[in-house]
Scaffold this motif. Structure first.
Motif, short mmCIF file in Angstrom:
data_model
loop_
_atom_site.label_atom_id
_atom_site.label_comp_id
_atom_site.label_asym_id
_atom_site.label_seq_id
_atom_site.Cartn_x
_atom_site.Cartn_y
_atom_site.Cartn_z
N TYR A 186 12.67 -3.37 -5.16
CA TYR A 186 11.27 -3.33 -5.40
C TYR A 186 10.90 -2.43 -6.61
CZ TYR A 186 11.04 -5.60 -0.72
OH TYR A 186 11.26 -6.62 0.30
N ARG A 187 9.86 -2.85 -7.45
CA ARG A 187 9.33 -2.29 -8.65
C ARG A 187 7.86 -2.17 -8.56
NH1 ARG A 187 12.66 -4.41 -13.22
NH2 ARG A 187 12.97 -6.14 -11.79
N ILE A 188 7.10 -1.13 -8.53
CA ILE A 188 5.87 -1.14 -8.67
C ILE A 188 5.29 -1.65 -10.13
CG2 ILE A 188 3.79 0.37 -8.75
CD1 ILE A 188 5.03 2.05 -6.60
N SER A 189 4.35 -2.34 -10.27
CA SER A 189 4.16 -2.71 -11.55
C SER A 189 2.82 -2.81 -11.82
CB SER A 189 4.37 -4.52 -11.66
OG SER A 189 3.53 -5.22 -10.77
N ASP A 190 1.94 -2.57 -10.82
CA ASP A 190 0.54 -2.33 -11.32
C ASP A 190 -0.50 -2.25 -9.99
OD1 ASP A 190 -1.78 -1.98 -12.95
OD2 ASP A 190 -1.86 -4.22 -13.67
N HIS A 191 -1.62 -1.76 -10.30
CA HIS A 191 -2.44 -1.54 -9.20
C HIS A 191 -3.10 -2.82 -8.83
CE1 HIS A 191 -2.90 2.73 -10.80
NE2 HIS A 191 -3.29 3.20 -9.41
N ASP A 192 -3.33 -3.09 -7.40
CA ASP A 192 -3.80 -4.24 -6.81
C ASP A 192 -5.39 -4.32 -6.99
OD1 ASP A 192 -4.32 -6.61 -5.79
OD2 ASP A 192 -3.60 -6.16 -3.91
N SER A 246 2.55 -8.31 1.89
CA SER A 246 2.71 -9.58 1.64
C SER A 246 4.16 -9.91 1.75
CB SER A 246 1.79 -10.09 0.43
OG SER A 246 2.52 -9.62 -0.66
N GLY A 247 4.44 -11.32 1.81
CA GLY A 247 5.96 -11.74 1.74
C GLY A 247 6.58 -11.80 3.25
N PRO A 248 7.85 -12.08 3.14
CA PRO A 248 8.68 -12.27 4.34
C PRO A 248 8.65 -10.93 5.28
CG PRO A 248 9.99 -12.51 2.32
CD PRO A 248 8.64 -12.51 1.94
N HIS A 249 8.56 -9.80 4.36
CA HIS A 249 9.05 -8.57 5.24
C HIS A 249 7.61 -7.78 5.23
CE1 HIS A 249 13.11 -9.57 4.74
NE2 HIS A 249 13.18 -9.41 3.43
N THR A 250 6.69 -8.43 5.38
CA THR A 250 5.31 -7.68 5.74
C THR A 250 5.44 -6.55 6.79
OG1 THR A 250 4.08 -9.98 4.97
CG2 THR A 250 2.93 -8.02 5.97
N GLY A 251 4.98 -5.46 6.32
CA GLY A 251 4.93 -4.35 7.43
C GLY A 251 6.03 -3.30 7.39
N ARG A 252 6.98 -3.89 6.47
CA ARG A 252 8.25 -2.92 6.27
C ARG A 252 7.97 -2.13 5.14
NH1 ARG A 252 13.91 -5.48 3.89
NH2 ARG A 252 14.72 -3.34 3.26
N HIS A 253 8.67 -0.82 5.28
CA HIS A 253 8.40 0.17 4.29
C HIS A 253 9.67 0.28 3.55
CE1 HIS A 253 5.25 1.70 7.36
NE2 HIS A 253 4.93 2.52 6.17
N VAL A 254 9.24 0.38 2.01
CA VAL A 254 10.24 0.31 0.83
C VAL A 254 10.20 1.65 0.42
CG1 VAL A 254 10.67 -1.97 1.00
CG2 VAL A 254 9.04 -1.18 -0.37
N VAL A 255 11.41 2.24 -0.21
CA VAL A 255 10.83 3.28 -1.33
C VAL A 255 11.47 3.05 -2.73
CG1 VAL A 255 11.86 5.65 -1.69
CG2 VAL A 255 11.61 4.94 0.55
N THR A 256 10.62 3.05 -3.67
CA THR A 256 10.88 2.75 -5.12
C THR A 256 10.36 3.70 -5.74
OG1 THR A 256 10.52 1.17 -6.84
CG2 THR A 256 8.94 1.38 -5.19
N GLY A 257 10.84 3.80 -7.18
CA GLY A 257 10.47 4.75 -8.02
C GLY A 257 9.25 4.61 -8.86
N THR A 278 0.87 -1.27 -0.09
CA THR A 278 -0.07 0.01 0.04
C THR A 278 0.88 1.27 -0.09
OG1 THR A 278 -1.72 -1.24 1.11
CG2 THR A 278 -1.84 1.31 1.23
N ILE A 279 0.69 2.15 -1.05
CA ILE A 279 1.37 3.37 -1.01
C ILE A 279 1.11 4.40 0.34
CG2 ILE A 279 1.86 5.38 -2.17
CD1 ILE A 279 1.54 4.02 -4.85
N ALA A 280 2.02 4.68 0.99
CA ALA A 280 2.03 5.50 2.44
C ALA A 280 2.13 6.92 1.83
CB ALA A 280 3.10 5.17 3.27
#
Length: 420
Positions: free
Chosen positions: A142-148, A100-111, A60-62
């Motif tokens: 991490y790269r955004i590919s599409d809307h969920d 989702s994934g092993p790092h659920t809840g973690r914040h990441v920054v991607t373009g 989810t985009i914060a």
């Protein structure tokens, strides 16, 4: 009401009619079941994991931080300053919370995805991300590919189901079960069987017969009226298949009109011409069953309201309803195909081509053949189903005596009121 009208529940069908109908339906059902079992594809092997350790995650985009868009590099044949600039809303970074994934809840920054056709994102959007285990300078992990779209689709499906059940009640519930059976046969039999190398046309025929038998009986009940609709649908579908085969051969279509069909032909060696035939049959089936059920029910209601109607009277009365139905359905088919091909039609319209050249392109020629053949199949379904329904609904009672041209009114009065 006239003397020929009755009230109350419809009379049961004659034993001879029921036996004749079963004599057609039972072999058809057995043949379809045997073909489904024989052609059912084996369980597919687990798909290999993508190379490079790629994983598909959700998040989810914060927060989104927009940045100035970089100047795109010049392209061959395009002068500087003539290239369309990137959309400012697609340039920047997004802070995403993984769900989702092993790092659920973690914040990441991607373009943000940028470039022609890039989607726009906003704070709070649910997104799909591609995760690469090995990070490089050119490709972040991490790269955004599409809307969920999972939640909106579930919400739309729930609203659809509630509306169908609220309006149709028990009949609506059976219609939803029939829709589920249709999806199961399409996703677990038709598509896997074609990918496994089975003849697409044969797979479509068997799948259409399975859908028709299960859905129509489940939705409309085990009655002679439903059986007549099924027989009419199968006969019209066979005629549609024959016309499709002749039309495709006449127009010389090979079924390859886009990247998907080209990829299936080159990578999976699928008979794209047979695939085109299968798509015409399955697409026509969705409208055929509506026409045949309507005609069969119309004849049954007319026979119930007027038990003295002869075969010819039933046929002519129901055929008038069928002609009005077909007139509206034909327009529906053309508009449906036009709506699906609207981007292509817009693209062709901006080109400097004549009408003959436009209609002769493989894509439009294929859609024309699909529309014409499907329409001919629907037109044939009306007289076929109406005749079968009138044949099974006609009572074995002698017709009312015709009045003589030279008969006097006093003769009719004496017959109705005989003297003692």
């Amino acid at each position: 009401m006239g003397a020929g009208h009755t009230h109350g529940p419809a009379a049961p069908s004659p034993r001879r009619t029921v036996l004749a109908t079963l004599g057609v339906i039972v072999p058809l059902a057995v043949a379809t079941l045997v073909a489904l079992i024989w052609m059912w594809p084996a369980s597919p092997e687990p798909a290999p994991q993508p190379s490079g350790g790629l994983q598909r995650l959700t998040g989810t985009i914060a927060h989104i931080t927009l940045k100035p868009c970089p100047t795109p590099p010049p392209e061959d044949g395009v002068a500087a300053g003539e290239q369309p600039p990137p959309d400012p809303e697609t340039c920047g970074d997004a802070k995403v919370q993984l769900t989702s994934g092993p790092h659920t809840g973690r914040h990441v920054v991607t373009g943000l995805p940028s470039g022609p056709g890039a989607q726009k994102f906003a704070d709070g959007d649910d997104v799909l991300l591609i995760y690469a285990e090995e990070e490089t300078l050119d490709a972040p992990p991490y790269r955004i590919s599409d809307h969920d779209r999972t939640s909106p689709l579930w919400l739309a499906g729930a609203a659809f189901a509630l509306a169908v059940i609220a309006f149709g009640r028990w009949r609506g519930l059976t219609a939803l079960v029939g829709l589920a059976i249709t999806f199961v046969l399409l996703l677990m039999f038709v598509i896997p069987a074609i990918l496994a190398g089975q003849p697409p046309l044969l797979v479509a025929i068997v799948g259409a017969a399975g859908i028709m038998l299960s859905v129509l009986y489940l939705t409309h009940g085990f009655t002679v009226t439903t059986s007549v609709a099924i027989i009419g649908t199968l006969t019209s579908l066979a005629l549609t298949g024959l016309l499709s085969y002749l039309a495709i051969d006449l127009v010389q279509l090979n079924g390859i009109t886009d990247e998907s069909s080209f990829y299936l032909d080159t990578s999976y060696r699928i008979n794209t011409q047979g695939l085109l035939l299968a798509s015409i049959l399955i697409g026509t089936l969705g409208v055929l069953d509506d026409v045949t059920v309507t005609q069969s029910v119309t004849v049954a209601e007319l026979a119930h309201a007027n038990p003295g109607y002869t075969f010819r009277q039933l046929y002519r009365a129901a055929a008038r309803v069928g002609r009005a139905h077909i007139a509206s359905v034909i327009n529906t088919i053309i508009l449906a195909y036009a709506g699906a091909s609207l981007p292509l039609l817009l693209l062709i319209s901006v080109g400097d081509q004549g009408l003959g050249e436009i209609l002769g392109t493989p894509v439009l020629a294929q859609e024309i053949v699909r529309s014409v053949v499907g329409t001919l199949g629907l037109i044939a379904a009306v007289p076929i189903t109406t005749a079968l329904a009138a044949l099974t609904s006609t009572r074995n009672t002698p017709p009312a005596p015709r009045r003589s041209r030279h008969r006097r009114p006093i003769d009719d009065h004496l017959e109705r009121h005989p003297t003692p």
